[in-house]
Each structure stands twice: as C-alpha cells, then as structure tokens.
Design a protein around this motif. Sequence first.
Motif, PDB file in Angstrom:
ATOM      1  N   LYS A 211      -4.813  -3.689  13.781  1.00 26.66           N
ATOM      2  CA  LYS A 211      -3.463  -4.718  14.608  1.00 26.66           C
ATOM      3  C   LYS A 211      -3.306  -5.232  13.178  1.00 26.66           C
ATOM      4  CE  LYS A 211      -4.061  -5.058  19.522  1.00 26.66           C
ATOM      5  NZ  LYS A 211      -4.730  -6.019  20.044  1.00 26.66           N
ATOM      6  N   PRO A 212      -1.753  -5.544  12.790  1.00 26.52           N
ATOM      7  CA  PRO A 212      -2.056  -6.653  11.518  1.00 26.52           C
ATOM      8  C   PRO A 212      -1.110  -7.857  11.665  1.00 26.52           C
ATOM      9  CG  PRO A 212       0.648  -5.143  12.563  1.00 26.52           C
ATOM     10  CD  PRO A 212      -0.748  -4.776  13.758  1.00 26.52           C
ATOM     11  N   SER A 213      -1.294  -8.044  11.068  1.00 27.02           N
ATOM     12  CA  SER A 213      -1.040  -9.781  10.953  1.00 27.02           C
ATOM     13  C   SER A 213      -0.223 -10.212  10.375  1.00 27.02           C
ATOM     14  CB  SER A 213      -2.403 -10.944  11.111  1.00 27.02           C
ATOM     15  OG  SER A 213      -3.528 -10.752   9.688  1.00 27.02           O
ATOM     16  N   PRO A 214       0.062 -11.857   9.848  1.00 23.88           N
ATOM     17  CA  PRO A 214       0.668 -11.931   8.296  1.00 23.88           C
ATOM     18  C   PRO A 214       0.472 -11.693   7.046  1.00 23.88           C
ATOM     19  CG  PRO A 214       1.696 -13.358  10.500  1.00 23.88           C
ATOM     20  CD  PRO A 214       0.224 -12.515  10.713  1.00 23.88           C
ATOM     21  N   SER A 216      -1.220  -9.084   5.468  1.00 26.16           N
ATOM     22  CA  SER A 216      -2.613  -9.179   5.804  1.00 26.16           C
ATOM     23  C   SER A 216      -2.735  -7.673   4.826  1.00 26.16           C
ATOM     24  CB  SER A 216      -3.356  -7.806   7.341  1.00 26.16           C
ATOM     25  OG  SER A 216      -1.336  -7.525   7.673  1.00 26.16           O
ATOM     26  N   GLU A 240       4.441   5.656   9.940  1.00 31.74           N
ATOM     27  CA  GLU A 240       3.807   4.954  11.584  1.00 31.74           C
ATOM     28  C   GLU A 240       2.821   3.642  11.065  1.00 31.74           C
ATOM     29  OE1 GLU A 240       5.090   5.767  14.175  1.00 31.74           O
ATOM     30  OE2 GLU A 240       6.278   7.279  13.475  1.00 31.74           O
ATOM     31  N   ALA A 242       3.755   1.398   8.952  1.00 29.48           N
ATOM     32  CA  ALA A 242       4.870   0.531   8.537  1.00 29.48           C
ATOM     33  C   ALA A 242       4.686  -0.377   9.722  1.00 29.48           C
ATOM     34  CB  ALA A 242       6.312   1.348   6.852  1.00 29.48           C
ATOM     35  N   TYR A 243       5.260   0.909  10.507  1.00 27.36           N
ATOM     36  CA  TYR A 243       6.228   0.621  11.732  1.00 27.36           C
ATOM     37  C   TYR A 243       5.561  -0.273  12.729  1.00 27.36           C
ATOM     38  CZ  TYR A 243       9.875   3.623  11.648  1.00 27.36           C
ATOM     39  OH  TYR A 243      12.316   3.524  11.272  1.00 27.36           O
ATOM     40  N   LEU A 244       4.373  -0.294  12.500  1.00 24.38           N
ATOM     41  CA  LEU A 244       2.549  -1.049  13.187  1.00 24.38           C
ATOM     42  C   LEU A 244       3.319  -2.113  12.895  1.00 24.38           C
ATOM     43  CD1 LEU A 244       0.005   1.342  13.822  1.00 24.38           C
ATOM     44  CD2 LEU A 244       0.996   0.451  15.331  1.00 24.38           C
ATOM     45  N   GLY A 245       4.158  -1.943  11.548  1.00 22.10           N
ATOM     46  CA  GLY A 245       4.042  -3.901  11.010  1.00 22.10           C
ATOM     47  C   GLY A 245       2.721  -4.202   9.906  1.00 22.10           C
ATOM     48  N   PHE A 246       2.659  -2.911   9.417  1.00 19.26           N
ATOM     49  CA  PHE A 246       1.832  -3.006   8.321  1.00 19.26           C
ATOM     50  C   PHE A 246       2.880  -2.776   6.730  1.00 19.26           C
ATOM     51  CE2 PHE A 246      -2.254  -1.820  10.644  1.00 19.26           C
ATOM     52  CZ  PHE A 246      -2.658  -3.035  10.394  1.00 19.26           C
ATOM     53  N   SER A 247       2.552  -4.147   5.917  1.00 20.68           N
ATOM     54  CA  SER A 247       3.845  -3.668   5.347  1.00 20.68           C
ATOM     55  C   SER A 247       3.101  -3.960   4.348  1.00 20.68           C
ATOM     56  CB  SER A 247       4.719  -5.243   5.018  1.00 20.68           C
ATOM     57  OG  SER A 247       4.078  -6.013   4.917  1.00 20.68           O
TER      58      SER A 247
END
Length: 540
Positions: A211-214, A216, A240, A242-247
């Motif tokens: 799970k990503p966090s700001p 991370s 995918e 990136a779509y989960l939130g990992f930038s």
Amino acid sequence: MTSVSYQIEGGNYETGGTASRQIKEQLKKIGADPAVVRRAMVAAYEAEMNVVIHSHGGELRAELDEHELRVDVIDTGPGIPDVEQAMKPGFSTASAKARELGFGAGMGLPNIKKNSDHFAIESAAGRGTRVSFTIHLRPQALYGAGQFSIRVEAEKCRRSLHCLRACPTQALRVLRGKPEILDYLCIDCTECIAACPSGAWGLRSAGEELKPSPGSILILPPVSLVQFGAGITAGQVLTELAYLGFSDIHVTAAWESALRKAVMQYAAGETRVRPVISPVCPAVVNLIQLRFPSLLPHVAPFLSAQEAAYESVVGEDRRLLSLVPCPCQLTIVRSRDRPVEKRSHVLAVLPATFAAVLHPRLKRGTGRSADTGSTPAAPDPLGVLRVTGIHKVRQVLERLEDGLLTDITVIEPYACFAGCFGSPLFTEVASVAQYRWALAPAKPDPRARAVRRAVPLEPRHGLRLDADMTRAIQKLARIDKLRRSLPGSNCGICGAPTCAALAEDIVLGRAQLDACVRQRMDNEPAAKQSRPGPPAEESK
C-alpha cells in the motif's frame, strides 16, 4: 594432539586434493586464522598433487596441536635426481597428460616452501621422495554469528530429509522429530526452501502490505516484474503499480549494472588480487565469511545492488517499501531497523503479497504499458565468470582458495540458480523469467550508482568447535574417533546430514551417543544372538 593419515593414489586426478581439503576443514574447526588456513591448504595441495602427478602413490600424514601443523608426504615415485634444480620455479618433469589437465607448471615445491614456516625435502633417484613442512598456528579472533531470516513450521515437516542434503553449510538438523537451524552456520540462502516438498521452510517475517503512502518509494528486483504469465509485460506491471498510487518506483537492474561496472574498474585499477569477487549476492558473501574467510580480500568493497538502491534513493523523511527476493535480502532490511548513520526505515514486501495484489488486476488485461525504468543487466563481459547455484559457487570458491583460478579477472556468484530469477519465492520458471526480462523496454535510472561498503567484511566464527584452541583440538580428536566408528553411509536418518556432522553433534552435546539408527539396527541381531536362550526342558 590429533593425527590423521591419507592414502594418495598416483595418477588419479579426480581424487587429488581430498587430503588437503580435509586438513583445511580441520584447521577451520579449531579456529585457526584464515590466512594460516590458506597457507596450509596451498602447501598441502601442492604436496598431494605432486604425488598424484609424479609417483605411483603415497601417503600424507598430518599432526596438529595448538601450536603448529606438521605434515609429511611420502611417495613411492622415481625420486628426484637433482633436488636443487627441482626447487627452481618453472622446472617440471610432469607428463603430457598432467600438462594437458593444467598441472605441471613447475611451482609445486616452491609454493610449498613459500607457504611453510619450516620446509624439508629428502629424495634420491630410485627411492621416492619425502616432503615435510610445518606451519605455525594462531587462533582466529571470535566474531558474532550473523542474522538470518529463515523460519521453519515444524508441524509441516514430513521428514523427507531433502533439506539436510541441500544445505551447503550443514546448518540443518531434524532432531527429536523437529527440524532445527544451527543459526551460526546459516547463510540465508534458499536451498532448504527449494528442497522441502511440504513447505516447512519459509521466511521469518510476514512482510508489509503493498500500500502506498504520500512520498513513499518502491524498490523492485527485475524478477518481480516477469511473474504474471504470457502477455503481461514488465511495463504493464509498473503501470498497475502506478494506478495503485506508487509514483516513485525503482528497479534494481540499473544498480546491478552500476555494481558490475564498479567491480570491473576496481579489478582493473585498485587491486592486484585475482580474481575479484563481486558482492552481487549477500548469501554468497555470508558463505565466504563463514567457510572461506581467507577469500575476504578478494571481495570488492561495495554493497549489493539492492543495498545500494536503498542508499541512493532514500531520504530521511521518506518511507521505502522493498520487495525482497530471498531471505538474505530480508535480513538486510531487518538489520536496518537499528539506527545507523541516520538511515531511513525500510519495510519489506514479500513476493507472495506482491503477487496477491497484482494478479487480479493484471488478469483484467488492461493493456496499459510503461518503460521499466531500468536497464536489464548487460551480457557477461570478457573476464567475468558468472556462477549460479550455491553448490557450484562453493566448488568455484574451493578452487579459488586452492589458488587455481588466477586466470580469471572477476567472479560474479549467485546463490540461486540463474541468479535472483531462480529464487524459490517466485513461481515462474527461472529461464522463462529471464527471457521475458530480456525483452523488456528499458531506460536508465539517474540515481543508480555503486556504493562503497562503510564497514569492512569480517569472518564469522561458525566453524569453531571451541573458543580455546587446545580444547578445540581435543574435541576434533574425539569427533574424528567417533566418526570412524560410524557406518559412513551419510543416510541422514539420525537427523544430521552426514556421519561426520553427527559425530560433531554428539561431541558438542546436541545428540546422544546412540543416535545412529543404522548402528543400532546392526547391533540388534548381535545382541539377540548373545542373549542366553530359554533353558532346555528336562526329559520326562
């Protein structure tokens, strides 16, 4: 004092070196300094191979106490007409067959003298040769045992004993019906995990959720991106994520390339040691610290690619998630829990967690793709020997310790077959995963760099029988005597991998004297025959 003797068969190049390897293992067990062990190994090996090459056969006798190793090698060969000439470097009377096999360079006797504290030779034409040498011992300093991240679920064990035979350092036992790890011998490889048919061996940690966090950061080894079947590219996996939130995602292949380049430059300019060993695999580094400490000067002074990635991309206020492909990488992450030089906290994600999150998303076939953000490792350049599989690696290290690999510039050793692509924590066939990764589009990572090791590598004391060398030699003598009394079948039924390991377990108090099952079975018929039978009935 302990004494041993070995017969040497003339002309048998396959068994040549057996006696010198046994002496090396004994010196390690009593805690001799690694430099002394290597000198003894070189001298004993050269003396043994001289018998193999030049004579009909002979004997190696060794005596060991807390002060010195004394070796006599006597052969039944033709003798040496001119000893002074034979001692000159480069002089050789080796046969064409010996030269074809790479022997007969004329350095045998000079190398024995060079590595000995006292050296003597007696020979004459027609009456054989006796080579004697002595090496003074000094105890190795004690160092703490390393961490490891392998755990066992005893209730899953079915006593297949595959793990006992697979472990390269004999760190496993199945005693009192339960599998155990001798932690001071474990090098954090994956052999037990791969060998166990019931899944009893695994990783100690459950890892973190994906799970990503700001802010991370996600670090991924290349093998993790090619586990999802035909048609699912590494680029699609990254999309995918990136779509989960990992930038901010980094693939360690760029650090692997940077490490290789740095090791080649180090070998070319900073050291005269040959060959240089790349620290590409932490499990192999652990093996060298434990079993081959005399080779530590050969290890290039850099961190592994995954460790270098942590140092390159982590900021003090940022959270880093790292997918760990093996136990030794998990241990590295766990060791960073201790604050060292203001390093940031790294959290481990296990391959099973990674697959569980991404498999359902990728099955929907989004078709989205992206660059991998990293460069696949280049083909092996000239001068680099790439060795994969811990047992093959160990064979190469044995030959290096014997001084037989001076023609190689760099060794790149991996504990897993096919490198990290062969980790049993992943499901795809290693060669298939390698093929798919080679097809992945790539771009360089500007942060990738090799990172120098801040603290030098030190030996691990795992092989020492006792902190006191005198007591260690006494224990070694008891172990050798007990080993000779055992069947020598190395069946593993007792729960130790070999009869020699069982003898050591008994002397060190880990096993009972009657632990050998085969010995008990062999003794039972004899015991029954020796028992008096029932009294004969009186005739009526």
